[in-house]
Every structure is written in structure tokens, then in C-alpha cells.
Design a protein around this motif. Structure first.
Motif, mmCIF file in Angstrom:
data_model
loop_
_atom_site.group_PDB
_atom_site.id
_atom_site.type_symbol
_atom_site.label_atom_id
_atom_site.label_comp_id
_atom_site.label_asym_id
_atom_site.label_seq_id
_atom_site.Cartn_x
_atom_site.Cartn_y
_atom_site.Cartn_z
ATOM 1 N N SER A 54 0.764 -1.254 -0.044
ATOM 2 C CA SER A 54 -0.028 0.200 0.023
ATOM 3 C C SER A 54 1.010 1.255 -0.015
ATOM 4 O O SER A 54 0.448 2.358 -0.479
ATOM 5 C CB SER A 54 -0.932 0.056 1.248
ATOM 6 N N ARG A 55 2.141 0.793 0.567
ATOM 7 C CA ARG A 55 3.000 2.187 0.466
ATOM 8 C C ARG A 55 4.063 2.304 -0.642
ATOM 9 O O ARG A 55 4.602 3.409 -0.691
ATOM 10 C CB ARG A 55 3.651 2.301 1.803
ATOM 11 N N SER A 56 4.528 1.343 -1.178
ATOM 12 C CA SER A 56 5.495 1.241 -2.144
ATOM 13 C C SER A 56 5.684 0.362 -3.300
ATOM 14 O O SER A 56 4.879 -0.689 -2.845
ATOM 15 C CB SER A 56 6.864 1.556 -1.345
ATOM 16 N N ILE A 57 6.614 0.138 -3.936
ATOM 17 C CA ILE A 57 6.995 -0.574 -4.932
ATOM 18 C C ILE A 57 8.230 -0.843 -4.624
ATOM 19 O O ILE A 57 9.019 0.018 -4.942
ATOM 20 C CB ILE A 57 6.727 -0.335 -6.597
ATOM 21 N N ILE A 58 8.602 -2.243 -4.538
ATOM 22 C CA ILE A 58 9.994 -2.528 -4.318
ATOM 23 C C ILE A 58 10.537 -3.578 -5.211
ATOM 24 O O ILE A 58 9.910 -4.499 -5.274
ATOM 25 C CB ILE A 58 10.151 -3.003 -2.807
ATOM 26 N N HIS A 59 11.828 -3.177 -5.723
ATOM 27 C CA HIS A 59 12.397 -4.395 -6.688
ATOM 28 C C HIS A 59 13.709 -4.928 -5.907
ATOM 29 O O HIS A 59 14.121 -4.149 -5.227
ATOM 30 C CB HIS A 59 12.751 -3.541 -7.828
ATOM 31 N N GLY A 60 13.840 -6.291 -6.220
ATOM 32 C CA GLY A 60 14.999 -6.765 -5.299
ATOM 33 C C GLY A 60 14.910 -8.191 -5.793
ATOM 34 O O GLY A 60 14.639 -8.731 -6.683
ATOM 35 N N ARG A 61 16.064 -8.908 -5.092
ATOM 36 C CA ARG A 61 16.316 -10.188 -5.342
ATOM 37 C C ARG A 61 16.208 -11.121 -4.159
ATOM 38 O O ARG A 61 16.747 -10.770 -3.008
ATOM 39 C CB ARG A 61 17.616 -10.506 -5.905
ATOM 40 N N ILE A 62 15.256 -12.303 -4.077
ATOM 41 C CA ILE A 62 15.367 -13.290 -3.073
ATOM 42 C C ILE A 62 16.167 -14.444 -3.316
ATOM 43 O O ILE A 62 15.890 -14.951 -4.552
ATOM 44 C CB ILE A 62 13.830 -13.543 -2.508
ATOM 45 N N ALA A 63 16.898 -14.879 -2.660
ATOM 46 C CA ALA A 63 17.696 -16.178 -2.625
ATOM 47 C C ALA A 63 17.039 -17.349 -1.482
ATOM 48 O O ALA A 63 16.807 -17.082 -0.578
ATOM 49 C CB ALA A 63 19.107 -15.920 -2.376
ATOM 50 N N ILE A 64 16.913 -18.428 -2.374
ATOM 51 C CA ILE A 64 16.240 -19.603 -1.600
ATOM 52 C C ILE A 64 17.304 -20.769 -1.605
ATOM 53 O O ILE A 64 17.804 -21.375 -2.656
ATOM 54 C CB ILE A 64 15.055 -20.125 -2.131
ATOM 55 N N GLU A 65 18.009 -21.159 -0.484
ATOM 56 C CA GLU A 65 19.020 -22.166 -0.536
ATOM 57 C C GLU A 65 18.381 -23.273 -0.827
ATOM 58 O O GLU A 65 17.256 -23.740 -0.509
ATOM 59 C CB GLU A 65 19.531 -21.954 0.922
ATOM 60 N N THR A 66 19.276 -24.210 -1.516
ATOM 61 C CA THR A 66 18.768 -25.422 -2.328
ATOM 62 C C THR A 66 18.573 -26.866 -1.399
ATOM 63 O O THR A 66 18.126 -27.579 -2.236
ATOM 64 C CB THR A 66 19.391 -25.873 -3.678
ATOM 65 N N TYR A 67 19.060 -26.541 -0.309
ATOM 66 C CA TYR A 67 19.039 -28.093 0.797
ATOM 67 C C TYR A 67 17.913 -27.707 1.748
ATOM 68 O O TYR A 67 16.879 -28.426 1.874
ATOM 69 C CB TYR A 67 20.091 -28.384 1.271
ATOM 70 N N GLN A 68 17.908 -26.803 2.523
ATOM 71 C CA GLN A 68 16.888 -26.472 3.549
ATOM 72 C C GLN A 68 15.647 -25.408 3.187
ATOM 73 O O GLN A 68 14.860 -25.271 3.960
ATOM 74 C CB GLN A 68 17.670 -26.044 4.731
ATOM 75 N N GLY A 69 16.006 -24.961 2.032
ATOM 76 C CA GLY A 69 15.073 -23.808 1.618
ATOM 77 C C GLY A 69 15.062 -22.749 2.410
ATOM 78 O O GLY A 69 14.058 -21.646 2.546
ATOM 79 N N LEU A 70 16.329 -22.188 2.901
ATOM 80 C CA LEU A 70 16.417 -21.150 3.855
ATOM 81 C C LEU A 70 16.642 -19.933 2.922
ATOM 82 O O LEU A 70 16.873 -19.757 1.774
ATOM 83 C CB LEU A 70 17.928 -21.147 4.571
ATOM 84 N N SER A 71 15.779 -18.815 3.241
ATOM 85 C CA SER A 71 15.652 -17.610 2.495
ATOM 86 C C SER A 71 16.417 -16.402 2.691
ATOM 87 O O SER A 71 16.885 -16.429 4.253
ATOM 88 C CB SER A 71 14.132 -17.226 2.229
ATOM 89 N N ALA A 72 16.829 -15.515 1.967
ATOM 90 C CA ALA A 72 17.638 -14.300 2.227
ATOM 91 C C ALA A 72 17.293 -13.348 1.039
ATOM 92 O O ALA A 72 17.119 -13.866 0.066
ATOM 93 C CB ALA A 72 19.064 -14.786 2.114
ATOM 94 N N ILE A 73 17.136 -12.151 1.720
ATOM 95 C CA ILE A 73 16.825 -10.949 0.769
ATOM 96 C C ILE A 73 18.099 -10.347 0.450
ATOM 97 O O ILE A 73 18.817 -10.012 1.312
ATOM 98 C CB ILE A 73 15.722 -10.153 1.085
ATOM 99 N N LEU A 74 18.432 -10.574 -0.838
ATOM 100 C CA LEU A 74 19.843 -9.875 -1.118
ATOM 101 C C LEU A 74 20.025 -8.538 -1.017
ATOM 102 O O LEU A 74 19.199 -7.706 -1.673
ATOM 103 C CB LEU A 74 20.262 -10.388 -2.501
ATOM 104 N N PRO A 75 21.089 -7.891 -0.575
ATOM 105 C CA PRO A 75 21.160 -6.325 -0.504
ATOM 106 C C PRO A 75 21.108 -6.070 -1.895
ATOM 107 O O PRO A 75 21.741 -6.653 -2.926
ATOM 108 C CB PRO A 75 22.403 -6.177 0.357
ATOM 109 N N GLU A 76 20.678 -4.777 -2.030
ATOM 110 C CA GLU A 76 20.655 -4.282 -3.420
ATOM 111 C C GLU A 76 22.248 -3.940 -3.995
ATOM 112 O O GLU A 76 22.523 -3.902 -5.033
ATOM 113 C CB GLU A 76 20.081 -2.817 -3.369
ATOM 114 N N ASP A 77 23.135 -3.624 -3.120
ATOM 115 C CA ASP A 77 24.373 -3.263 -3.520
ATOM 116 C C ASP A 77 25.418 -4.418 -3.798
ATOM 117 O O ASP A 77 26.533 -4.377 -4.163
ATOM 118 C CB ASP A 77 25.466 -2.608 -2.657
ATOM 119 N N VAL A 78 24.700 -5.718 -3.861
ATOM 120 C CA VAL A 78 25.520 -6.970 -3.944
ATOM 121 C C VAL A 78 25.832 -7.253 -5.532
ATOM 122 O O VAL A 78 24.619 -7.156 -6.301
ATOM 123 C CB VAL A 78 24.766 -8.098 -3.524
ATOM 124 N N THR A 79 27.051 -7.202 -5.900
ATOM 125 C CA THR A 79 27.243 -7.324 -7.159
ATOM 126 C C THR A 79 27.269 -8.907 -7.620
ATOM 127 O O THR A 79 28.236 -9.720 -7.029
ATOM 128 C CB THR A 79 28.781 -6.610 -7.683
#
Length: 173
Positions: A54-79
Motif C-alpha cells: 500500500s505504501r511502495s513498490i520494491i524491486h529486489g532479489r530473494i535467494a532460496i538455499e537449495t537444501y533446507q529452503g532457507l531464504s535471504a533477501i539480497l542487499p541491493e549493492d551486491v554485485t
């Protein structure tokens, strides 16, 4: 292979573990000394996303680890870069791409923060395999124990231990 460059050196990873052991050493059983350290590259299915709230539109990348399914939102400055030859151990992927896991992880992250929950909409794009650097510290001789240190932020990551052990076990079968 697509990868993220490590930000934390091997010596910094060792220092992090030694400091934590100094703090908790009086309360916990003394651990065996570190016998080896290697760089490990952990595979994550990474999905670009657009999150509408309701407040914004956010673009990013989410990473899901392939064994346990752990998730992490990647920082925008990651190359992210492509590299054919890497130092260290490249863990094999544990599972195929699952956009549903990425959607669910991102939705619940937004759900916890958004007050008008009816206004959450998530668009998940097709993913790609991304290798994230970790330092893997081995201890002991007969009974080997491992500690995983995130090579991006320098934090000990206990949740990654099971994923690394699963990947090592899959390689020996």
C-alpha cells in the motif's frame, strides 16, 4: 557460474569464531581447535521480484538455499558476476528451482511488516542459480564438527550447517 564475491577474509572468519568462543567459552563445553578452513560456495535459487504494498513498490532479489529452503533477501549493492574458475568447494545444488518457495518467503516477510495486508502483491521472476560464499571451519579428528561463517557479513550461520552437511553427504553417495 554466477557468484557473489566474498567480503570477509579467511582470517576475519577465524577471528569471528575465536571471539565468540571467548565470550561463550565459560558457559559452554570447550570445543576442539580448528583443524582446517576452506571456502565453500553454497547454491541458492535467486529470483528477481517486485513487491507492491500500500505504501511502495520494491524491486529486489530473494535467494532460496537449495537444501533446507532457507531464504535471504539480497542487499541491493551486491554485485553478481560470472566466474568459471573459483577457489574453494562448490557445493552441488540440492533441489530444482521452486518459485513457490520464493513467493511464500517474500510474501510472509512483507506480511509481517505491512499493516494493510490486503494490499500485498508479489511478482516473482524466473530464477537463476547463484553461489554465495561461506567459510567452512572444521574441528576435531575423529568426530569432525563444522562451523559456517557467512563470507558476506562475517556472521556465524548455524542454520547453514545442515545444508553443508547434506551437500557433503550427497557427494559421497
Amino acid at each position: 557460474m554466477l557468484m557473489i564475491d566474498p567480503r570477509i577474509s579467511k582470517s576475519e572468519a577465524l577471528s569471528t569464531v575465536q571471539k565468540q568462543e571467548g565470550i561463550w567459552g565459560k558457559l559452554m563445553k570447550k570445543k576442539a581447535p580448528v583443524t582446517a578452513v576452506e571456502q565453500g560456495w553454497v547454491p541458492f535459487w535467486t529470483h528477481p521480484y517486485t513487491l507492491h504494498t500500500s505504501r511502495s513498490i520494491i524491486h529486489g532479489r530473494i535467494a532460496i538455499e537449495t537444501y533446507q529452503g532457507l531464504s535471504a533477501i539480497l542487499p541491493e549493492d551486491v554485485t553478481i558476476r560470472s566466474e568459471e574458475n573459483i577457489d574453494g568447494y562448490q557445493l552441488p545444488p540440492g533441489s530444482g528451482e521452486d518459485r513457490g518457495k520464493a513467493y511464500e518467503a517474500l510474501y510472509w516477510e512483507a506480511f509481517a511488516k505491512e499493516k494493510k495486508r490486503a494490499h500485498i502483491h508479489v511478482d516473482i521472476e524466473p530464477g537463476f542459480l547463484l553461489y554465495v560464499p561461506y567459510w567452512i571451519l572444521y574441528r576435531g579428528q575423529e568426530h569432525v564438527e563444522i562451523t559456517a561463517v557467512d563470507a558476506l557479513n562475517g556472521k556465524i550461520d548455524p542454520s547453514m550447517k545442515d545444508s553443508i552437511l547434506q551437500s557433503l553427504a550427497a557427494e559421497t553417495v
